[in-house]
Design a protein around this motif. Structure first.
Motif, PDB file in Angstrom:
ATOM      1  N   GLU A  77       0.819  -1.210   0.073  1.00 22.75           N
ATOM      2  CA  GLU A  77       0.080   0.124  -0.125  1.00 22.75           C
ATOM      3  C   GLU A  77       0.940   1.357  -0.109  1.00 22.75           C
ATOM      4  O   GLU A  77       1.751   1.073   0.559  1.00 22.75           O
ATOM      5  CB  GLU A  77      -1.055   0.125   1.232  1.00 22.75           C
ATOM      6  CG  GLU A  77      -2.084  -0.860   1.189  1.00 22.75           C
ATOM      7  CD  GLU A  77      -3.011  -0.766   2.514  1.00 22.75           C
ATOM      8  OE1 GLU A  77      -2.732   0.054   3.202  1.00 22.75           O
ATOM      9  OE2 GLU A  77      -4.218  -1.395   2.292  1.00 22.75           O
ATOM     10  N   LEU A  78       0.454   2.235  -0.617  1.00 18.37           N
ATOM     11  CA  LEU A  78       0.937   3.484  -0.680  1.00 18.37           C
ATOM     12  C   LEU A  78      -0.090   4.842  -0.264  1.00 18.37           C
ATOM     13  O   LEU A  78      -0.911   4.851  -1.114  1.00 18.37           O
ATOM     14  CB  LEU A  78       1.718   3.779  -1.950  1.00 18.37           C
ATOM     15  CG  LEU A  78       2.846   4.831  -2.061  1.00 18.37           C
ATOM     16  CD1 LEU A  78       3.723   4.777  -1.106  1.00 18.37           C
ATOM     17  CD2 LEU A  78       3.371   5.075  -3.497  1.00 18.37           C
ATOM     18  N   TYR A  79       0.044   5.370   0.745  1.00 19.80           N
ATOM     19  CA  TYR A  79      -0.694   6.397   1.074  1.00 19.80           C
ATOM     20  C   TYR A  79      -0.227   7.895   1.001  1.00 19.80           C
ATOM     21  O   TYR A  79       0.791   7.986   1.137  1.00 19.80           O
ATOM     22  CB  TYR A  79      -1.103   6.320   2.722  1.00 19.80           C
ATOM     23  CG  TYR A  79      -2.028   7.402   3.279  1.00 19.80           C
ATOM     24  CD1 TYR A  79      -3.530   7.185   3.071  1.00 19.80           C
ATOM     25  CD2 TYR A  79      -1.959   8.379   3.690  1.00 19.80           C
ATOM     26  CE1 TYR A  79      -4.178   8.238   3.419  1.00 19.80           C
ATOM     27  CE2 TYR A  79      -2.302   9.421   4.165  1.00 19.80           C
ATOM     28  CZ  TYR A  79      -3.608   9.412   4.019  1.00 19.80           C
ATOM     29  OH  TYR A  79      -4.458  10.165   4.638  1.00 19.80           O
ATOM     30  N   PHE A  80      -1.214   8.708   0.147  1.00 13.87           N
ATOM     31  CA  PHE A  80      -0.461  10.020  -0.068  1.00 13.87           C
ATOM     32  C   PHE A  80      -1.578  11.123   0.649  1.00 13.87           C
ATOM     33  O   PHE A  80      -2.790  10.850   0.268  1.00 13.87           O
ATOM     34  CB  PHE A  80      -0.718  10.336  -1.695  1.00 13.87           C
ATOM     35  CG  PHE A  80       0.261   9.247  -2.476  1.00 13.87           C
ATOM     36  CD1 PHE A  80       1.384   9.736  -2.757  1.00 13.87           C
ATOM     37  CD2 PHE A  80      -0.414   8.077  -2.877  1.00 13.87           C
ATOM     38  CE1 PHE A  80       2.228   8.773  -3.675  1.00 13.87           C
ATOM     39  CE2 PHE A  80       0.218   7.339  -3.709  1.00 13.87           C
ATOM     40  CZ  PHE A  80       1.585   7.599  -3.808  1.00 13.87           C
ATOM     41  N   ALA A  81      -1.049  11.848   0.953  1.00 15.82           N
ATOM     42  CA  ALA A  81      -2.236  13.040   1.633  1.00 15.82           C
ATOM     43  C   ALA A  81      -1.515  14.443   1.278  1.00 15.82           C
ATOM     44  O   ALA A  81      -0.225  14.822   1.778  1.00 15.82           O
ATOM     45  CB  ALA A  81      -2.312  12.926   3.032  1.00 15.82           C
ATOM     46  N   ALA A  95      -3.135   4.094  -2.687  1.00 15.52           N
ATOM     47  CA  ALA A  95      -2.868   3.000  -3.777  1.00 15.52           C
ATOM     48  C   ALA A  95      -2.685   1.630  -3.268  1.00 15.52           C
ATOM     49  O   ALA A  95      -1.754   1.532  -2.453  1.00 15.52           O
ATOM     50  CB  ALA A  95      -2.013   3.601  -4.703  1.00 15.52           C
ATOM     51  N   ARG A  96      -3.316   0.696  -3.686  1.00 12.07           N
ATOM     52  CA  ARG A  96      -3.249  -0.821  -3.408  1.00 12.07           C
ATOM     53  C   ARG A  96      -2.192  -1.356  -4.417  1.00 12.07           C
ATOM     54  O   ARG A  96      -2.832  -1.214  -5.648  1.00 12.07           O
ATOM     55  CB  ARG A  96      -4.558  -1.531  -2.995  1.00 12.07           C
ATOM     56  CG  ARG A  96      -5.266  -1.037  -2.142  1.00 12.07           C
ATOM     57  CD  ARG A  96      -6.553  -2.021  -1.638  1.00 12.07           C
ATOM     58  NE  ARG A  96      -6.045  -3.386  -1.361  1.00 12.07           N
ATOM     59  CZ  ARG A  96      -5.808  -3.663  -0.032  1.00 12.07           C
ATOM     60  NH1 ARG A  96      -5.767  -2.719   1.058  1.00 12.07           N
ATOM     61  NH2 ARG A  96      -5.281  -4.863   0.156  1.00 12.07           N
ATOM     62  N   LEU A  97      -1.006  -1.932  -4.149  1.00 13.51           N
ATOM     63  CA  LEU A  97      -0.167  -2.311  -4.894  1.00 13.51           C
ATOM     64  C   LEU A  97       0.119  -3.749  -4.957  1.00 13.51           C
ATOM     65  O   LEU A  97      -0.058  -4.561  -3.763  1.00 13.51           O
ATOM     66  CB  LEU A  97       1.359  -1.454  -4.813  1.00 13.51           C
ATOM     67  CG  LEU A  97       1.001  -0.050  -4.917  1.00 13.51           C
ATOM     68  CD1 LEU A  97       2.057   0.527  -4.307  1.00 13.51           C
ATOM     69  CD2 LEU A  97       0.674   0.411  -6.242  1.00 13.51           C
ATOM     70  N   PRO A  98       0.638  -4.596  -5.988  1.00  6.97           N
ATOM     71  CA  PRO A  98       0.795  -6.099  -5.863  1.00  6.97           C
ATOM     72  C   PRO A  98       1.975  -6.389  -5.169  1.00  6.97           C
ATOM     73  O   PRO A  98       2.064  -7.577  -4.906  1.00  6.97           O
ATOM     74  CB  PRO A  98       0.902  -6.312  -7.462  1.00  6.97           C
ATOM     75  CG  PRO A  98       1.507  -5.131  -8.127  1.00  6.97           C
ATOM     76  CD  PRO A  98       0.851  -4.081  -7.191  1.00  6.97           C
TER      77      PRO A  98
END
Length: 303
Positions: A77-81, A95-98
């Motif tokens: 996972e990658l979280y942006f704010a 963003a959920r990533l493989p």
């Protein structure tokens, strides 16, 4: 009076239109900046950086482009704010990533791209174009060169463990067989990749044990370990430990556990491969073999 009122309304309307247009332009720039940083973050995430490095890239970019950001990276996972100066509300994206990959060449180029944007040498449009070029760059080493590296690692490790010439030979051959499994797995996608540690170790253990039936001096443990050594997840485990020390707990635990689970799969695969062959064939006890001269250790050290 009516004419003056009309002029006042018209003036206010024009001024309001100007403010709205200016506000829309600022919002568009903000949106474009967010999209660029999100795209770069997702791309770089696939190149295998640790959470510390990736979050540093995103922070530097956001600050250089005039905004504020909070970022959290884990292997999946990658979280942006994002936020503007003085704003309370944030623009967020999850963003959920493989999972992460490992491409140090592209990671290095992405780092240079970030440096150029921060230094003001590239606009967002230019940076996006360069990012696409990085993504489309082929692997610097082809199939043959990568296969040779597998063989060299297997042979070098067998020498390091004081194996005999037969051990070195079959470590090299079985390393190439493991590489064949890697290539085959890549054709079947992510699901098959989850079975790679088990299947590759199973094959290496089974082949080494079958060879032992005809060549009693072969060291099954040494050959199996040398054949799968290049797949041992040392990078994932070390990254996990570094992230835990740096207080990136979620990412650190996930990377560390991924590495340990990978090791367990490799151990289970090798154990099953050796055990299955022993059930089918009588495997002789290991005969005494002569290790190679210690001088060869210096020759193979670069491997």
């Amino acid at each position: 009076m009516k004419h003056k009122r009309y002029q006042k309304i018209k003036k206010n309307s024009i001024y309001g239109h100007f403010i709205m247009k200016n506000h829309t332009s600022e919002n568009q720039i903000f949106e474009d900046t967010c999209r660029f940083i999100i795209k770069l973050g997702i791309s770089v995430h696939g190149y295998g950086p640790n959470a510390i490095r990736l979050e540093s890239y995103l922070h530097r970019l956001t600050e250089a482009l005039g905004y504020h950001g909070v970022f959290k990276s884990t292997p999946r996972e990658l979280y942006f704010a994002f936020s503007k100066d003085g704003a309370v509300m944030q623009h967020t994206h999850l963003a959920r990533l493989p999972g992460t990959g490992l491409d140090l060449a592209k990671l290095s180029e992405a780092g240079k791209l970030v440096d150029d944007v921060v230094a003001g040498h590239l606009t967002i449009v230019q940076a996006l174009s360069r990012l696409e070029d990085i993504e489309s760059t082929p692997h610097p080493w082809g199939t043959v060169a990568t296969g040779i590296s597998y063989a060299f690692v297997g042979a070098g490790f067998a020498v390091l463990l004081s194996g005999g010439w037969w051990d070195i030979l079959f470590s090299t051959l079985f390393s190439l067989a493991v590489y064949g499994i890697v290539l085959l797995t890549a054709r079947f996608g992510a699901r098959a990749n989850e079975w790679l540690p088990l299947s590759s170790a199973f094959m290496a253990g089974a082949l080494a044990t079958v060879t032992r039936v005809f060549l009693p001096e072969l060291n099954v443990v040494l050959v199996t370990l040398a054949a799968i050594l290049i797949l041992i997840p040392g990078y994932s485990i070390s990254v996990g430990i570094i992230e835990l020390i740096s207080a990136h707990v979620l990412s650190g635990i996930e990377n560390l556990m991924n590495g340990l689970v990978y090791l367990v799969k490799q151990f289970a695969g090798a154990w099953l491969g050796v055990g299955l062959v022993k059930l089918c064939y009588p495997v002789p006890a290991m005969a005494a073999g002569s290790p190679v001269s210690p001088d060869w250790l210096w020759v193979t050290m670069p491997l």
